[in-house]
Design a protein around this motif. Structure first.
Motif, PDB file in Angstrom:
ATOM      1  N   LEU A  49      -1.928   8.022   1.460  1.00 58.09           N
ATOM      2  CA  LEU A  49      -1.580   7.722   0.192  1.00 58.09           C
ATOM      3  C   LEU A  49      -0.388   8.550  -0.389  1.00 58.09           C
ATOM      4  N   LEU A  50      -0.541   9.771  -0.390  1.00 57.71           N
ATOM      5  CA  LEU A  50       0.664  10.789  -0.547  1.00 57.71           C
ATOM      6  C   LEU A  50       1.748  10.461   0.228  1.00 57.71           C
ATOM      7  N   GLU A  67       2.360   1.620   3.763  1.00 57.86           N
ATOM      8  CA  GLU A  67       1.509   2.575   3.702  1.00 57.86           C
ATOM      9  C   GLU A  67       0.393   2.017   2.701  1.00 57.86           C
ATOM     10  N   LEU A  68       0.646   1.436   1.726  1.00 59.23           N
ATOM     11  CA  LEU A  68      -0.198   1.384   0.629  1.00 59.23           C
ATOM     12  C   LEU A  68      -0.983  -0.062   1.138  1.00 59.23           C
ATOM     13  N   ARG A  69      -0.413  -0.924   2.008  1.00 59.33           N
ATOM     14  CA  ARG A  69      -1.564  -2.003   2.426  1.00 59.33           C
ATOM     15  C   ARG A  69      -2.254  -1.316   3.264  1.00 59.33           C
ATOM     16  N   THR A  70      -1.994  -0.362   4.045  1.00 60.54           N
ATOM     17  CA  THR A  70      -2.783   0.381   5.008  1.00 60.54           C
ATOM     18  C   THR A  70      -3.799   0.984   4.430  1.00 60.54           C
ATOM     19  N   VAL A  71      -3.659   1.724   3.331  1.00 54.51           N
ATOM     20  CA  VAL A  71      -4.818   2.354   2.357  1.00 54.51           C
ATOM     21  C   VAL A  71      -5.682   1.287   2.114  1.00 54.51           C
ATOM     22  N   LEU A  72      -5.240   0.358   1.613  1.00 51.11           N
ATOM     23  CA  LEU A  72      -6.149  -0.681   0.981  1.00 51.11           C
ATOM     24  C   LEU A  72      -7.086  -1.513   1.965  1.00 51.11           C
ATOM     25  N   LEU A  85       0.803  -0.211  -5.276  1.00 51.47           N
ATOM     26  CA  LEU A  85       1.369  -1.349  -4.587  1.00 51.47           C
ATOM     27  C   LEU A  85       2.015  -2.368  -5.566  1.00 51.47           C
ATOM     28  N   GLY A  86       1.388  -2.700  -6.679  1.00 50.51           N
ATOM     29  CA  GLY A  86       2.058  -3.517  -7.808  1.00 50.51           C
ATOM     30  C   GLY A  86       3.323  -3.096  -8.382  1.00 50.51           C
ATOM     31  N   ARG A  87       3.175  -1.798  -8.497  1.00 49.19           N
ATOM     32  CA  ARG A  87       4.696  -1.061  -8.924  1.00 49.19           C
ATOM     33  C   ARG A  87       5.737  -1.377  -8.110  1.00 49.19           C
TER      34      ARG A  87
END
Length: 114
Positions: A49-50, A67-72, A85-87
């Motif tokens: 996330l960082l 990376e955000l998709r992996t976090v999710l 992710l939206g932003r």
């Protein structure tokens, strides 16, 4: 493989170093430290996330999205990752894809749009 100052130390020391660079708004350097660290602990959300945040702030939007998709994938109810992710999608001009992520982020935060 060539090692640098950034590669030295324990995972905890590298995490701290990355945080210092991030706080100093040296996002590219923070990402350079965080990318291998995130790969070392793929089950942990915080380093990834960082890393996504560092990519976002250094305008590496495709990398941030990945990376955000992996976090999710790891934590589907990570509200901040949904918001980011939206932003990130918005900054890429992908508003239709961003909208559901932003709605889910708002729902997870308990703040609903009027």
């Amino acid at each position: 493989m060539e090692f640098t100052y950034f590669d030295h130390g324990t995972a905890a020391e590298r995490w701290e170093r990355a945080g210092q660079f991030f706080d100093a708004k040296e996002y590219t350097t923070a990402a350079r430290i965080l990318a291998p660290l995130a790969d070392e602990v793929p089950e942990q959300v915080a380093p990834r996330l960082l890393l996504a945040r560092a990519y976002y702030h250094s305008a590496q939007l495709r990398r941030a999205e990945t990376e955000l998709r992996t976090v999710l994938d790891l934590d589907p109810v990570e509200g901040y990752a949904r918001l980011m992710l939206g932003r990130t999608l918005e900054r890429q001009g992908r508003d239709a894809e961003a909208a559901p992520q932003l709605r889910m982020a708002a729902a997870l935060a308990g703040t609903f749009a009027d």
